[in-house]
Structures are given as C-alpha cells and as structure tokens.
Design a protein around this motif. Structure first.
Motif, PDB file in Angstrom:
ATOM      1  N   LYS A   3       0.812  -1.221   0.000  1.00 11.17           N
ATOM      2  CA  LYS A   3       0.000   0.000   0.000  1.00 11.17           C
ATOM      3  C   LYS A   3       0.846   1.272   0.000  1.00 11.17           C
ATOM      4  N   ALA A   4       2.065   1.204   0.541  1.00 13.73           N
ATOM      5  CA  ALA A   4       2.901   2.393   0.708  1.00 13.73           C
ATOM      6  C   ALA A   4       3.288   3.007  -0.636  1.00 13.73           C
ATOM      7  N   ASP A   5       3.315   4.343  -0.699  1.00  8.88           N
ATOM      8  CA  ASP A   5       3.827   5.000  -1.902  1.00  8.88           C
ATOM      9  C   ASP A   5       5.247   5.510  -1.696  1.00  8.88           C
ATOM     10  N   MET A   6       5.769   5.381  -0.477  1.00 15.69           N
ATOM     11  CA  MET A   6       7.173   5.647  -0.186  1.00 15.69           C
ATOM     12  C   MET A   6       7.606   4.711   0.940  1.00 15.69           C
ATOM     13  N   ILE A   7       8.816   4.166   0.825  1.00 18.14           N
ATOM     14  CA  ILE A   7       9.356   3.278   1.847  1.00 18.14           C
ATOM     15  C   ILE A   7      10.717   3.814   2.278  1.00 18.14           C
ATOM     16  N   ILE A   8      10.865   4.052   3.575  1.00 14.48           N
ATOM     17  CA  ILE A   8      12.153   4.445   4.154  1.00 14.48           C
ATOM     18  C   ILE A   8      12.724   3.204   4.826  1.00 14.48           C
ATOM     19  N   ALA A   9      13.866   2.725   4.355  1.00 14.62           N
ATOM     20  CA  ALA A   9      14.468   1.492   4.876  1.00 14.62           C
ATOM     21  C   ALA A   9      15.789   1.840   5.541  1.00 14.62           C
ATOM     22  N   LYS A  10      15.815   1.769   6.861  1.00 21.50           N
ATOM     23  CA  LYS A  10      17.014   2.100   7.622  1.00 21.50           C
ATOM     24  C   LYS A  10      17.933   0.884   7.748  1.00 21.50           C
ATOM     25  N   GLY A  11      19.241   1.120   7.599  1.00 24.17           N
ATOM     26  CA  GLY A  11      20.212   0.097   7.947  1.00 24.17           C
ATOM     27  C   GLY A  11      20.613  -0.840   6.820  1.00 24.17           C
ATOM     28  N   GLN A  12      21.744  -1.495   7.035  1.00 26.51           N
ATOM     29  CA  GLN A  12      22.305  -2.389   6.024  1.00 26.51           C
ATOM     30  C   GLN A  12      21.445  -3.631   5.808  1.00 26.51           C
ATOM     31  N   GLY A  13      20.869  -4.180   6.872  1.00 27.34           N
ATOM     32  CA  GLY A  13      20.078  -5.399   6.728  1.00 27.34           C
ATOM     33  C   GLY A  13      18.905  -5.214   5.795  1.00 27.34           C
ATOM     34  N   ASN A  14      18.236  -4.066   5.895  1.00 29.17           N
ATOM     35  CA  ASN A  14      17.132  -3.785   4.973  1.00 29.17           C
ATOM     36  C   ASN A  14      17.644  -3.572   3.550  1.00 29.17           C
ATOM     37  N   PHE A  15      18.803  -2.939   3.422  1.00 27.99           N
ATOM     38  CA  PHE A  15      19.398  -2.752   2.100  1.00 27.99           C
ATOM     39  C   PHE A  15      19.757  -4.087   1.459  1.00 27.99           C
ATOM     40  N   GLU A  16      20.272  -5.012   2.262  1.00 29.63           N
ATOM     41  CA  GLU A  16      20.693  -6.311   1.749  1.00 29.63           C
ATOM     42  C   GLU A  16      19.521  -7.184   1.316  1.00 29.63           C
ATOM     43  N   THR A  17      18.342  -6.962   1.887  1.00 36.27           N
ATOM     44  CA  THR A  17      17.227  -7.878   1.648  1.00 36.27           C
ATOM     45  C   THR A  17      16.137  -7.325   0.737  1.00 36.27           C
ATOM     46  N   LEU A  18      16.016  -6.000   0.625  1.00 37.87           N
ATOM     47  CA  LEU A  18      14.933  -5.429  -0.170  1.00 37.87           C
ATOM     48  C   LEU A  18      15.370  -5.162  -1.608  1.00 37.87           C
ATOM     49  N   ASP A  19      14.416  -5.075  -2.477  1.00 33.99           N
ATOM     50  CA  ASP A  19      14.669  -4.876  -3.904  1.00 33.99           C
ATOM     51  C   ASP A  19      15.145  -3.459  -4.164  1.00 33.99           C
ATOM     52  N   SER A  20      16.410  -3.309  -4.506  1.00 37.71           N
ATOM     53  CA  SER A  20      16.972  -1.971  -4.710  1.00 37.71           C
ATOM     54  C   SER A  20      16.418  -1.297  -5.968  1.00 37.71           C
ATOM     55  N   LEU A  21      15.688  -2.035  -6.806  1.00 40.28           N
ATOM     56  CA  LEU A  21      15.119  -1.446  -8.011  1.00 40.28           C
ATOM     57  C   LEU A  21      13.707  -0.916  -7.788  1.00 40.28           C
ATOM     58  N   ASP A  22      13.162  -1.074  -6.585  1.00 39.01           N
ATOM     59  CA  ASP A  22      11.845  -0.542  -6.258  1.00 39.01           C
ATOM     60  C   ASP A  22      11.993   0.960  -6.026  1.00 39.01           C
ATOM     61  N   SER A  23      11.428   1.752  -6.903  1.00 36.56           N
ATOM     62  CA  SER A  23      11.643   3.203  -6.852  1.00 36.56           C
ATOM     63  C   SER A  23      11.004   3.862  -5.642  1.00 36.56           C
ATOM     64  N   ARG A  24      10.149   3.132  -4.910  1.00 31.12           N
ATOM     65  CA  ARG A  24       9.535   3.704  -3.707  1.00 31.12           C
ATOM     66  C   ARG A  24      10.510   3.755  -2.538  1.00 31.12           C
ATOM     67  N   ILE A  25      11.568   2.942  -2.602  1.00 25.49           N
ATOM     68  CA  ILE A  25      12.423   2.753  -1.437  1.00 25.49           C
ATOM     69  C   ILE A  25      13.585   3.744  -1.416  1.00 25.49           C
ATOM     70  N   PHE A  26      13.747   4.402  -0.271  1.00 25.00           N
ATOM     71  CA  PHE A  26      14.955   5.162   0.034  1.00 25.00           C
ATOM     72  C   PHE A  26      15.675   4.429   1.154  1.00 25.00           C
ATOM     73  N   PHE A  27      16.897   3.994   0.877  1.00 26.26           N
ATOM     74  CA  PHE A  27      17.724   3.323   1.880  1.00 26.26           C
ATOM     75  C   PHE A  27      18.580   4.365   2.598  1.00 26.26           C
ATOM     76  N   LEU A  28      18.563   4.343   3.916  1.00 30.21           N
ATOM     77  CA  LEU A  28      19.380   5.240   4.726  1.00 30.21           C
ATOM     78  C   LEU A  28      20.256   4.384   5.626  1.00 30.21           C
ATOM     79  N   PHE A  29      21.586   4.523   5.509  1.00 30.75           N
ATOM     80  CA  PHE A  29      22.452   3.704   6.358  1.00 30.75           C
ATOM     81  C   PHE A  29      23.872   4.248   6.397  1.00 30.75           C
ATOM     82  N   LYS A  30      24.618   3.790   7.388  1.00 28.71           N
ATOM     83  CA  LYS A  30      26.059   3.958   7.446  1.00 28.71           C
ATOM     84  C   LYS A  30      26.673   2.711   6.829  1.00 28.71           C
ATOM     85  N   ALA A  31      27.624   2.883   5.907  1.00 25.04           N
ATOM     86  CA  ALA A  31      28.279   1.742   5.261  1.00 25.04           C
ATOM     87  C   ALA A  31      29.354   1.197   6.204  1.00 25.04           C
TER      88      ALA A  31
END
Length: 293
Positions: A231-259
């Motif tokens: 349902k979400a039209d924007m997704i904020i995904a914090k942290g490396q674990g979310n970056f590693e598991t979610l589809d980086s090609l989904d344009s709704r997602i903004f990943f925020l993390f320290k590398a």
C-alpha cells in the motif's frame, strides 16, 4: 543482495558473538559455531546474508536455551540513546531537515551485526562526524519525496538507533507514517518492546514484520506487513540489513544507512563509513550531498 565469499567469515564471527552473549561456557560457544558452520555448508548462497541470522538464533537457543542473547545490549543502547536524546533534539529542533536527517543516519552506527563492539565514544564521534561529512546520495530528493508521499512505510533497524529516528520523525507528518520493527529477536534489531521503550509508539503507528530476521524478506513476513508494504507509496528502509534484503530497483524505497561493511559498500557503490541515501532513481553512484555547514 546475494551472499559473497567475504560474508562467510563474518557469519562465523557473528555466531561466536551471539554465543558469547548467551553463555560463558566455551564448550557451548564452540557447539553453536560448529552447528552454524554445518548449516552454512548447505545454505543457498544466492540468499541475502541476513537470512543466516535465523540459523544463528536457532543454534544459540538449542545449545544455550537463550531466546534473545542481545537483550542486554539492546537495553543498554536504548538507555544510552535516550540519555543523549535531549541534546540531540536541541541540535535538531530549530535546525534544518538536513540536520535531523544526518543525525538519524548517524544512529545506524549502533549495529552489533557488523561490529562486535561499538562503544559509547564511537557513537559520539559518529554524531559529530555526521554533521560535517558529505552524504553519498540525494538529501533534497529524499526530503521532497517525504513531502509528496501520502503513505510512508518506515522500516526501522536497531535498538538505540530508533531513538535517533525520532529526530527525523519530528520533521515529518507522522499521521501518514507506519513505523515497522522486527517480528521477534534478531541480533540487536528493534522489536515492538524496544519501540515502546524508546517512545516511538507515542508518536507514530508501529507494527512489526512478523519475522525475526534482521532485514525484510517478504515471504517470511506477516500478511499484515505485506499489505502495508504494497500500500505504501514511499518506503524508508534504515540500515544495512534492509538494504541487503529489499529490492533496490523498487523506486519507492529510500535506503538510509552507514556503510559499515565493505561488501555492502561495494554493492552500494560507496566508500566504507559513508553516510548513504540510496534510491533506484539515483542508481548506485549517487552524487555527494554536502555538509550542513
């Protein structure tokens, strides 16, 4: 993100860290590590690395009887972050959106999945650095997306870090945000208990993923979470674990993390220790976003 060869020794180390938190018995610690390594032999290496956390948690529970070996660390860093919060809130209250965003990302340093020891001084140093270092990504695009979205799903990461999230939430309309934590103990990731303790449940709607995984793998998640995700039209995904598991090609997602891991940094197209904002519209080589002055 698929498993890389460099993930293998990290998984072994992570199993030992979890075992040591659960018991001082070195024989039991070795049994945990050996069980994890045994299962790693047949583990599908096309899977994202955070899925191995389930294997580690199961081995720790079977060998030691401990359900949540990170519980004391989570409490310690929730308390530390709450202790810092009045000062951080003062920094962010009358400052720009950019300052709150930087402090929010800085909180991601509280990660015992990638660091066996973080330490109070490391957190304090990261806060100071966050206010002056360049961000790898588009801060303005992120702020604009937050303003334009009608239904934001914010997927949180670690205990302690979630207190830092409050600084950015105060800059947003929380009525349109659903805040998500893990569905059970998963390393030092935040659960509903942590969200309540850290003051999140008093400011935003909070749900969990339905899965005790330090990331989001949709087939493991609850129907309630999957419906919120769709349902979400924007997704904020914090942290490396979310970056590693979610589809980086989904344009709704903004990943925020320290590398904090070279494998993740390479995959994201950034440098180790960068503060990162990633969205598929940027590609994986987002431009630098300067200091807040």
């Amino acid at each position: 993100m698929k498993m890389r060869n460099d993930c293998l020794p990290c998984i072994a180390r992570g199993s030992l860290d979890a075992a040591r938190l659960a018991t001082e018995d070195e024989d039991l610690q070795r049994k945990v590590v050996k069980q994890v390594l045994k299962e790693l032999i047949t583990f599908d290496l096309n899977s994202p690395p955070p899925l191995m956390a389930l294997v580690i948690a199961r081995a720790v529970k079977e060998m030691t009887g401990v359900d949540d070996p990170y519980s004391r660390i989570k409490k310690k860093y929730n308390d530390f972050a709450l202790e810092l919060f009045p000062l951080l809130e003062k920094k962010a209250m009358d400052a720009s959106f950019d300052t709150a965003l930087r402090l929010c990302i800085a909180g991601n340093i509280i990660d015992f999945g990638t660091h066996a020891r973080v330490g109070r001084q490391k957190v304090l140093d990261t806060i100071d650095e966050a206010l002056v270092m360049e961000i790898n990504g588009e801060g303005e695009a992120f702020e604009k997306a937050c303003d334009n979205a009608d239904n934001i799903l914010w997927i949180a990461d670690n205990a302690g870090e979630i207190v830092f999230d409050r600084l950015l939430l105060q800059k947003l309309d929380c009525r349109k945000i659903t805040y998500v934590v893990r569905g059970g103990p998963a390393q030092n990731d935040a659960t509903l208990e942590d969200a309540e303790y850290a003051g999140l449940t008093g400011m935003v709607k909070v749900i969990d993923t339905g899965a005790a995984i330090p990331g989001v793998i949709l087939e493991y998640c609850s129907e309630r979470f999957r419906k919120a995700y769709e349902k979400a039209d924007m997704i904020i995904a914090k942290g490396q674990g979310n970056f590693e598991t979610l589809d980086s090609l989904d344009s709704r997602i903004f990943f925020l993390f320290k590398a904090k891991c070279q494998v993740v940094a390479d995959h994201a197209g950034c440098r180790l220790d960068d503060m990162v904002i990633k969205n598929s519209h940027q590609g994986f080589a987002g431009r630098k976003f300067g200091s807040c002055g």
